[in-house]
Design an enzyme around this catalytic site. Sequence first.
Site, PDB file in Angstrom:
ATOM      1  N   GLU A 181      20.876  35.337  25.414  1.00  0.00           N
ATOM      2  CA  GLU A 181      20.527  36.299  24.210  1.00  0.00           C
ATOM      3  C   GLU A 181      19.430  35.842  23.298  1.00  0.00           C
ATOM      4  O   GLU A 181      18.735  36.734  22.948  1.00  0.00           O
ATOM      5  CB  GLU A 181      22.025  36.114  23.181  1.00  0.00           C
ATOM      6  CG  GLU A 181      23.086  36.893  23.772  1.00  0.00           C
ATOM      7  CD  GLU A 181      24.320  37.028  22.664  1.00  0.00           C
ATOM      8  OE1 GLU A 181      23.960  36.940  21.381  1.00  0.00           O
ATOM      9  OE2 GLU A 181      25.431  37.218  23.053  1.00  0.00           O
ATOM     10  N   ARG A 184      23.431  44.180  22.519  1.00  0.00           N
ATOM     11  CA  ARG A 184      22.809  43.040  22.026  1.00  0.00           C
ATOM     12  C   ARG A 184      21.078  43.472  22.381  1.00  0.00           C
ATOM     13  O   ARG A 184      20.396  42.613  22.777  1.00  0.00           O
ATOM     14  CB  ARG A 184      22.821  41.734  22.743  1.00  0.00           C
ATOM     15  CG  ARG A 184      24.285  41.194  22.732  1.00  0.00           C
ATOM     16  CD  ARG A 184      24.484  41.002  21.223  1.00  0.00           C
ATOM     17  NE  ARG A 184      25.864  40.617  21.215  1.00  0.00           N
ATOM     18  CZ  ARG A 184      26.822  41.371  21.047  1.00  0.00           C
ATOM     19  NH1 ARG A 184      26.705  42.661  20.786  1.00  0.00           N
ATOM     20  NH2 ARG A 184      28.210  40.888  20.943  1.00  0.00           N
ATOM     21  N   SER A 243      26.541  32.242  20.709  1.00  0.00           N
ATOM     22  CA  SER A 243      26.558  32.675  21.813  1.00  0.00           C
ATOM     23  C   SER A 243      25.262  32.748  22.626  1.00  0.00           C
ATOM     24  O   SER A 243      24.012  33.374  22.336  1.00  0.00           O
ATOM     25  CB  SER A 243      27.121  33.923  22.287  1.00  0.00           C
ATOM     26  OG  SER A 243      28.493  33.851  21.641  1.00  0.00           O
TER      27      SER A 243
END
Length: 348
Positions: free
Chosen positions: A344, A174, A248
Site C-alpha cells: 500500500e 486504494r 496495513s
Amino acid sequence: MPGNSGAAPLPALEPHADLQALNTFGLPARADRLAIVEHPAQLAALLAQPDWAGAPRLVLGGGSNLVLTGDFHGLVLKVAIGGRRLVGDDDDAWYVEAGAGENWHDFVRWTLAQGWPGLENLSLIPGTVGAAPIQNIGAYGLEVAERFASLAVVSLETGASFRLEAADCRFGYRDSIFKHELAGRTLVTSVTFRLPKRWLPVIRYADVAEELAARGSVAPGPIDVSDAVIAIRRRKLPDPAAIGNVGSFFKNPVIDAATLGRLVAGHPDLPHYLQPDGSVKLAAGWLIDRCGWKGRDLGPVGVYERQALVLVNRGGATGTDVRRIAQAIRDDVSRRFGVDLEPEPVFV
C-alpha cells in the site's frame, strides 16, 4: 479555508532537513530542502522561484503511507493547509470542505460532532485530509470515494490551480489518478466531502457488529459506529507514535473466480469475499499468517503480532530493511499461493 488569491510570503526553506519525525515508520532520511506550506498562495510563490524549477519534489502529508528508502535530493513540500467548514447543502447531503493539512481523524470526529455523519467507519486512520483521496482510504466497509465530492489541487509543473470531481479522480481500490497520470505532478490543497442527510450505518463487517453488540448498541448512531471502529483499531493496530508503522502494509489481493477455485481446492478454509464486479477479494493478512510471518522479525523490521498486515519498526530500521522484509513476505506468499501481494505505501 485559505483561498488561492492574494500575495503570500515564501515558506521558510529548511536545508538538509531531517525527515525521520515526519514519517510514521520513523525511517531516517534527509531532504535537500523542506518547505512547510500553510497556504496555497505560498506554494504558487515557491514554484515560481527559478531555483526549484527543475528540482525533484515530494509532497508530504502525515507521512503515514510512505517508506523512505534514503535521502531525498530535492524539495519536500510538507502540507500544513488548515481549515474546515460547511460550504453548502441540498436535500440529500451536506458539503463539507477541509484543508489538505488537517488531521484526518480529528476532521472525522469534528464532522460527527457537527451532526454531519458519513465518515465514521474511517475513524482513527492516520494521515491527513489531502492524502485520503490520493490513497482512496477505506476501512470496515467504506471508502473515501463514496463520500467524495471534489478537491482543489495545484499543478507542481505550472502553478495553476484547478478542481477535480469524483469521475476525474478515477478512484479504485486504494487507488486514484494521483498514483498514475498525476503522480508527483500535483498537490491537493483542499477536499470537499458529500455527507448524507439520510444516514444509514455501514455494519457489513462482523468485527464492527460484534463490537457494537458488546457495547449494547441496538440502534447505533454515527458516533457509536465511530467509537466501535476506534476501539477495534486500537486493539488490532499499533499506535505509530509508540511503534513505527504505516498501518496495513499490503493491499488485499483481488483475483478471478478461476484462481479462487484453484486456491480453495488446496485451502478450503481460505477467507474470500465476492465483489460486485464478479472478482474475489482475499485477506492478505491470512495469507501472510499462513506463511508463518505473523510475529516474526527480519532484522529490525517485524510483522506485528496482533495483525499480520502490519509491519513495524522494532528500532533503528531503514527503508532498505523495510523493502527486504516486504519482498521476503511477497515471495513466500507467491510461492505458496500463487498470489502477488501489492504494498500500500509508496516507496521513495
